[in-house]
Write a protein that holds these residues in place. Structure first.
Motif, mmCIF file in Angstrom:
data_model
loop_
_atom_site.group_PDB
_atom_site.id
_atom_site.type_symbol
_atom_site.label_atom_id
_atom_site.label_comp_id
_atom_site.label_asym_id
_atom_site.label_seq_id
_atom_site.Cartn_x
_atom_site.Cartn_y
_atom_site.Cartn_z
ATOM 1 N N LYS A 1 -22.946 -11.515 -12.002
ATOM 2 C CA LYS A 1 -24.339 -10.947 -12.114
ATOM 3 C C LYS A 1 -24.279 -9.493 -12.241
ATOM 4 C CE LYS A 1 -26.966 -14.543 -9.916
ATOM 5 N NZ LYS A 1 -26.768 -14.826 -8.385
ATOM 6 N N ARG A 2 -23.533 -8.899 -11.642
ATOM 7 C CA ARG A 2 -23.593 -7.391 -11.688
ATOM 8 C C ARG A 2 -23.137 -6.882 -13.285
ATOM 9 N NH1 ARG A 2 -19.823 -6.062 -6.435
ATOM 10 N NH2 ARG A 2 -20.598 -7.887 -5.403
ATOM 11 N N GLU B 1 -11.351 -7.858 -0.964
ATOM 12 C CA GLU B 1 -12.275 -8.937 -1.026
ATOM 13 C C GLU B 1 -11.316 -10.214 -1.107
ATOM 14 O OE1 GLU B 1 -16.065 -7.288 -3.586
ATOM 15 O OE2 GLU B 1 -14.034 -7.125 -4.769
ATOM 16 N N GLU C 1 -20.596 -15.918 -8.125
ATOM 17 C CA GLU C 1 -21.760 -16.018 -9.046
ATOM 18 C C GLU C 1 -22.533 -14.390 -8.804
ATOM 19 O OE1 GLU C 1 -22.069 -20.624 -8.774
ATOM 20 O OE2 GLU C 1 -23.166 -19.303 -7.316
ATOM 21 N N ASP C 2 -22.407 -13.851 -7.602
ATOM 22 C CA ASP C 2 -22.841 -12.431 -7.271
ATOM 23 C C ASP C 2 -22.159 -11.690 -8.210
ATOM 24 O OD1 ASP C 2 -24.522 -13.603 -5.551
ATOM 25 O OD2 ASP C 2 -23.631 -12.832 -3.611
ATOM 26 N N GLN C 3 -20.698 -11.593 -7.935
ATOM 27 C CA GLN C 3 -20.045 -10.600 -8.838
ATOM 28 C C GLN C 3 -20.148 -10.634 -10.459
ATOM 29 O OE1 GLN C 3 -17.980 -8.495 -7.308
ATOM 30 N NE2 GLN C 3 -17.234 -7.635 -9.266
ATOM 31 N N THR D 1 -20.060 -18.464 -4.294
ATOM 32 C CA THR D 1 -21.329 -17.675 -4.126
ATOM 33 C C THR D 1 -20.883 -16.198 -4.473
ATOM 34 O OG1 THR D 1 -21.918 -18.950 -2.200
ATOM 35 C CG2 THR D 1 -22.804 -16.716 -2.485
ATOM 36 N N ARG D 2 -19.579 -15.790 -3.890
ATOM 37 C CA ARG D 2 -19.355 -14.371 -4.182
ATOM 38 C C ARG D 2 -19.107 -14.465 -5.697
ATOM 39 N NH1 ARG D 2 -16.298 -11.951 0.909
ATOM 40 N NH2 ARG D 2 -15.948 -10.183 -0.092
#
Lengths: 166, 166, 166, 166, 166, 166
Positions: free
Chosen positions: F165-166, F56, F161-163, F158-159
């Motif tokens: 949230k998990r 990543e 923030e996504d990461q 973005t990534r």
């Protein structure tokens, strides 16, 4: 300078594992004092776990300092100032390599003097060829499979490589 | 810790003038060694001129350390390692107050060990209440007419005020 | 944050000459306090001689801070804590750019609090674009004929160039 | 790594006088670049006066770098970024020994990039055996009559001793 | 200096647990501002887990600051600049003890000003007697059974000893 | 300076995730060398676990450096000096932001030169606007829901923030 050595010095640390930098400070201390006790921290602190047990760390140091003649190795799980006092030490001796060492040691020094104003700590500057050498750096080099020849004694390198294979 | 003191220590510096911070290091050294020689730099270096002559600086220190019983004051105009060797010193002792002290002393330590590998230098951390105290700070406070009571001995304060009036 | 500004702040320095970094700290202080006094050191210290007289330095600052509305400029030749007290200041405000600033200011802070425990000093971190900017750096650039546009106000650059021609 | 060397590097400094530490950085730069220009500051700055003239300093360096084959020595009295640009340099190369070097170089780097964003400066860490070595340290050792053998080339030591006798 | 206090200050930290050093900064802030909010970080960060819950940490501080009269304690789980803005704070106030503090705070300061240019952070130098004191140092001393008398309030020492027994 | 670029440079790091500060160093390196390889550490070290996988992290950097034309991204799990040697690199290039960076890099530099004296490491000073920017700071800001616009590229934000949230 050939001089009479006198008194007892304590060299505390985690020595996880002992490096040529530590051994240089221990040997220089052994040249100044009649008797040196290398004190290996045993009580696990919150922030770090050691790679080797206190017993293993003592063994590795013991094998290297034997030739100096006036150095013993012991583990401790109390305040270093209490350990120093019980062993009738004249001083706690530590090596300084870098600014970050200095800041940490300055802080510990003030805490220790608050605990035990009668126990003096003294510091030696690391030799230039070892000023970059730390146990954590050695472990990182070992993890990446680098050459440990100039960093730690042969026996320590072997144990480190064995330990990391597990 | 009541212990037998042994060996000779040299405490070098310019001491222009001596502060309570210097005297703290000298007293702590005098508690560790049988005999302490305070070594006052006499040869003028390029970068700085002293406010007081070497003789005056020795006098001011002498008056303060007399009560310690095992401390002498001498000026020197050679390499400190040569001075230490000639006086049979076991160690050169210096105080560390701050990062900038550490960097300078680290550099001098390496130079000195290059000159004389047999002469060991050791360092003590300044007490917190003196960690901000330097001869140049004291001279600045004196220049602005500030109170010197907690910074230098009474006799030094008087001489400093006299000297600055000239 | 739109808020009522209250109290008096003193911003001391040698300002030889004032830079955009100084003006940034002064403006930020003027946003926090009702009234700001820029205090220009007048008494010559031993270690440095200024390029501009205190009067010239005050003039240069005055011309730049006029637009802020709540800032005065005064020279002083006493301890800054005495100056602050006489002007009823709530705090002395200083900028910090780098480690060396921090060490010096830490030392001065302890000295000042010894002199006047009732006068508090507070510190602001310099903005990143000015964190490399010092009066001595500016003078060095000017000496070598470099472009001063982003370093000091136009009027200061002109005076600096004139001064160095003499 | 045997590799084609390419481009031009400038190594600026006052070199008053050149030390083994400087020569180590110059040699390492000469291994990376096709051509190296050692740039000796000629314009006297306010804060320091040199012991040797720019001409003498160039001579001393020249004698030592001749064997490298791709190194020239020139003095300069402009901004280093202008000098670098006029010589079509790809980069300005400097050595870093200690925290205080780092802070000063960081400041100069930002100033230089402000003056000339197209001129890149790069830094090398000094070798451990030279990390304590500075021109001012060397001059201090020489003043006190210390052994210069491991600090500067033989020819430099001789000139230094001659110069200090005057 | 008896002066009118004005405005609101926020003193953020993890306070795990509160030390005499923290309380010194809080009291000095309470002497400058009309109202002080001690802001205790609640959101767990990746790198560290706290010994005490946010609630426990708030309680311990609350018991000590009650006597100051103008200090409240709140936990927060947002950006400190957002918390400060919502409480109409004039400034965020933090203590600086050492170089490592300075570097960290400098970095956070730049990040915070990027997030919220209207929220000013100001810094106070720790008092010399507390310049060595940190929550992690206190926890280490407690782990080794050392005396906490001069490091934290009595009630905090008791809770710390209880907590470490579990 | 328009100049021929020559040679290969390696820019190692964990890039967890890449910031505008990293991208600034990479772009400046790409202006000096014919070819740049961004080397992403893959082997997990003891002291830290990464938020993103090596794959990543490579992807995120790859998307940003594509426009530079002469930059590749690769992960590595060996000593960086071995990686550099295998790729025929002329130099390892790293950014320096602060004192703590300097100390760590100085230590690594000495270790690396011990391992591979033929591989040279060079350093660039970070641009002032990025001197406060670190991957861990960015992760902290993201955890507290702060604005990442000026800290990392949009896609990385973005990534991140996504990461989280998990």
């Amino acid at each position: 300078m050939a001089r009479d050595r006198a008194g007892v010095a304590v060299c505390p640390g985690s020595y996880d594992p002992v490096t040529f930098g530590h051994l240089d400070i221990i040997a220089r201390t052994a040249a100044l004092y009649e008797r040196v006790i290398v004190a290996v921290v045993n009580l696990p602190t919150r922030k770090q776990q050691t790679l080797f047990s206190a017993e293993e760390r003592c063994e590795m140091i013991g094998a290297e300092v034997e030739k100096l003649g006036n150095v013993q190795v012991k583990s401790f799980d109390r305040l270093i100032v209490d350990f120093a006092r019980e062993h009738g030490a004249n001083a706690i001796v530590k090596g300084l390599r870098a600014i970050s060492d200095f800041e940490y040691e300055f802080e510990m020094n003030q805490l220790n003097r608050k605990m035990a104003p009668d126990v003096e700590s003294i510091y030696m500057m690391s030799s230039p060829q070892y000023s970059f050498l730390s146990s954590s750096g050695v472990k990182e080099v070992a993890t990446f499979g680098g050459d440990l020849t100039d960093l730690v004694p042969r026996a320590v390198a072997t144990r480190l490589e064995d330990q990391l294979k597990r």
